[in-house]
Scaffold this motif. Structure first.
Motif, PDB file in Angstrom:
ATOM      1  N   LYS A  10       0.743  -1.282  -0.006  1.00 52.84           N
ATOM      2  CA  LYS A  10      -0.086   0.105   0.068  1.00 52.84           C
ATOM      3  C   LYS A  10       0.996   1.263   0.119  1.00 52.84           C
ATOM      4  CE  LYS A  10      -2.473  -1.142   3.660  1.00 52.84           C
ATOM      5  NZ  LYS A  10      -3.620  -0.835   4.823  1.00 52.84           N
ATOM      6  N   ARG A  11       2.020   1.288   0.662  1.00 52.02           N
ATOM      7  CA  ARG A  11       2.817   2.412   0.683  1.00 52.02           C
ATOM      8  C   ARG A  11       3.376   2.749  -0.616  1.00 52.02           C
ATOM      9  NH1 ARG A  11       3.689   7.318   2.145  1.00 52.02           N
ATOM     10  NH2 ARG A  11       5.751   7.712   3.323  1.00 52.02           N
ATOM     11  N   LEU A  12       4.022   1.602  -1.340  1.00 52.36           N
ATOM     12  CA  LEU A  12       4.576   1.704  -2.595  1.00 52.36           C
ATOM     13  C   LEU A  12       3.726   2.196  -3.458  1.00 52.36           C
ATOM     14  CD1 LEU A  12       7.075  -0.785  -4.285  1.00 52.36           C
ATOM     15  CD2 LEU A  12       5.050  -0.285  -5.524  1.00 52.36           C
ATOM     16  N   MET A  13       2.343   1.816  -3.440  1.00 50.14           N
ATOM     17  CA  MET A  13       1.276   2.252  -4.429  1.00 50.14           C
ATOM     18  C   MET A  13       0.954   3.818  -4.201  1.00 50.14           C
ATOM     19  SD  MET A  13      -1.419  -0.954  -5.080  1.00 50.14           S
ATOM     20  CE  MET A  13      -1.605  -1.562  -3.489  1.00 50.14           C
ATOM     21  N   GLN A  14       1.200   4.092  -2.967  1.00 51.69           N
ATOM     22  CA  GLN A  14       1.182   5.883  -2.884  1.00 51.69           C
ATOM     23  C   GLN A  14       2.227   6.489  -3.715  1.00 51.69           C
ATOM     24  OE1 GLN A  14       1.241   6.255   1.607  1.00 51.69           O
ATOM     25  NE2 GLN A  14      -0.953   6.515   1.427  1.00 51.69           N
ATOM     26  N   PHE A  15       3.118   5.928  -3.713  1.00 52.62           N
ATOM     27  CA  PHE A  15       4.327   6.534  -4.613  1.00 52.62           C
ATOM     28  C   PHE A  15       4.126   6.467  -6.042  1.00 52.62           C
ATOM     29  CE2 PHE A  15       7.083   5.495  -0.522  1.00 52.62           C
ATOM     30  CZ  PHE A  15       7.511   6.669  -0.268  1.00 52.62           C
ATOM     31  N   GLU A  16       3.588   5.188  -6.210  1.00 53.85           N
ATOM     32  CA  GLU A  16       3.298   4.841  -7.647  1.00 53.85           C
ATOM     33  C   GLU A  16       2.357   5.849  -8.001  1.00 53.85           C
ATOM     34  OE1 GLU A  16       1.824   1.573 -10.496  1.00 53.85           O
ATOM     35  OE2 GLU A  16       1.437   1.297  -8.561  1.00 53.85           O
ATOM     36  N   ARG A  17       1.138   5.914  -7.393  1.00 52.59           N
ATOM     37  CA  ARG A  17      -0.134   7.106  -7.647  1.00 52.59           C
ATOM     38  C   ARG A  17       0.529   8.502  -7.723  1.00 52.59           C
ATOM     39  NH1 ARG A  17      -3.643   3.766  -3.682  1.00 52.59           N
ATOM     40  NH2 ARG A  17      -3.923   1.985  -4.969  1.00 52.59           N
TER      41      ARG A  17
END
Length: 395
Positions: free
Chosen positions: A242-249
């Motif tokens: 979930k943390r990584l997907m924040q960076f992705e978004r």
């Protein structure tokens, strides 16, 4: 002038002088060559020299800790560096999943040994990573993933399949979500780092409607992964994901078009559609829609800058807002551009169309994926409603 302003002024002078000495003028304005969902670093002496110079300086990852090869700059210094680069048509040669998503996540969750091993090559632009998330039966409902990692004592044995794996045909490493327990859906997921050269890893490229091969299927058959490649604790993969997907978004939300027709839409429209006797675009309805889009695009860009400036510890739930707004901006621009160009906006091949027209048609199709990858538009709307607006599902 206070001390901080004086220091920032000195840094600006330093950055300007360094860029003048190190940025190859032959590459000015060619940053689009780096942009792709699955980046491969361009070949050639000037490209290699620029990547090495930025890697040695740490400015390809300007705010990352210097002890791992980053620039160690403050956000203000990084903003000044970007400003000076834009003035001369320079760009960062370290663009990709490794820099925008994996690196920041590993810096938060990795062990010291993992950071020492994997972060420096990312800072130097020496390695390409890919993301092993989606599966044929686990797209929007990512936590339904079935790729399994069995504990075999000194290693994990991985079996399963991933799909839409960006850049996996070029990548040396993959950060991968695997199931290490069937007892719980979300809590049974772990985060593994997998060497793509390991026996049992097979990559099959997927050809998209745009004609590109930026994604692939990845199959894991009895792939042995050392225990030290587990990031975070066992079954903590969903939190890290979930943390990584924040960076992705955050990256998707800030993305600009870098291929095809890049001029302002009103300029392009006057060329293709023509003007009236007052010099205005000779289509009032189209003119109004272009203005609305440009207002949206400008508001979005200012919001991206404000969120980046206000961020204290990295991306927040606001990245879901930016991701959706950025997708709308890109898709609307592509569709307006096709309408403006008329039949020339659907050019695919042949000398009857310019390269810019052909690229624009392909970019319009590729833009459709923006509302899907990185979490669908609907998933982001759910996150916004629950975590930002405080709304709850009706029972």
């Amino acid at each position: 002038m206070n001390i901080q302003d004086s220091q920032l002024s000195a840094f600006r002078a330093e950055a300007r002088e360094w860029l003048e000495r190190n940025f190859p003028k032959s590459l000015a304005g060619r940053g689009d060559a780096y942009f792709d969902i699955s980046p491969r670093y361009p070949e050639g002496e000037d490209w290699a020299a620029w990547r090495k110079a930025m890697g040695d300086k740490g400015w390809g990852t300007p705010t990352w800790p210097a002890e791992y090869g980053g620039g160690g700059l403050t956000r203000q210094e990084a903003a000044i560096l970007r400003d000076e680069m834009e003035k001369i048509g320079a760009f960062t040669p370290m663009i990709g999943i490794a820099q925008s998503m994996f690196g920041p996540t590993l810096l938060e969750y990795g062990t010291e040994a993992q950071k020492q091993r994997h972060i420096p090559p990312v800072c130097r632009g020496e390695i390409v990573w890919c993301q092993g998330y989606s599966e044929p039966g686990a797209g929007s409902d990512l936590a339904s993933l079935k790729t399994k990692a069995e504990d075999k004592g000194d290693h994990y044995l991985v079996n399963g399949q991933k799909i839409w794996t960006s850049g996996s045909m070029h990548a040396q490493w993959c950060f991968c979500l695997v199931r290490t327990s069937n007892d719980h859906k979300h809590e049974g997921i772990s985060f593994l780092l997998i060497d793509m050269a390991t026996p049992g890893v097979e990559v099959r490229p997927i050809t998209l409607i745009s004609g590109k091969q930026t994604f692939a299927e990845v199959f894991f058959t009895d792939v042995k992964v050392p225990k030290e490649n587990l990031v975070g604790g066992l079954r903590e993969g969903w939190t890290i994901a979930k943390r990584l997907m924040q960076f992705e978004r955050e990256g998707i939300g800030a993305r600009k078009m870098t291929v095809g027709e890049l001029r302002p839409l009103d300029v392009v429209a006057k060329e293709y559609v023509g003007t009236d006797e007052q010099g205005r675009l000779d289509d009032p309805d189209l003119r109004a829609r272009i203005v609305r889009h440009q207002m949206w695009e400008r508001a979005h860009r200012l919001t991206v800058e404000r969120v980046a400036e206000e961020a204290k510890t990295g991306p927040s739930e606001a990245t879901s807002v930016l991701k959706n707004a950025g997708s709308i901006a890109l898709q609307t621009r592509g569709e307006l551009l096709m309408e403006i160009m008329g039949h020339r906006g659907i050019g695919w091949e042949g000398e009857d169309y310019t390269q810019t027209e052909r690229d624009s048609a392909r970019q319009m199709l590729q833009n459709k994926a923006h509302s899907i990858y990185g979490g669908t538009y609907e998933i982001q709307a759910n996150i916004i409603s629950k975590r930002i607006l405080g709304m709850r599902d009706h029972q």
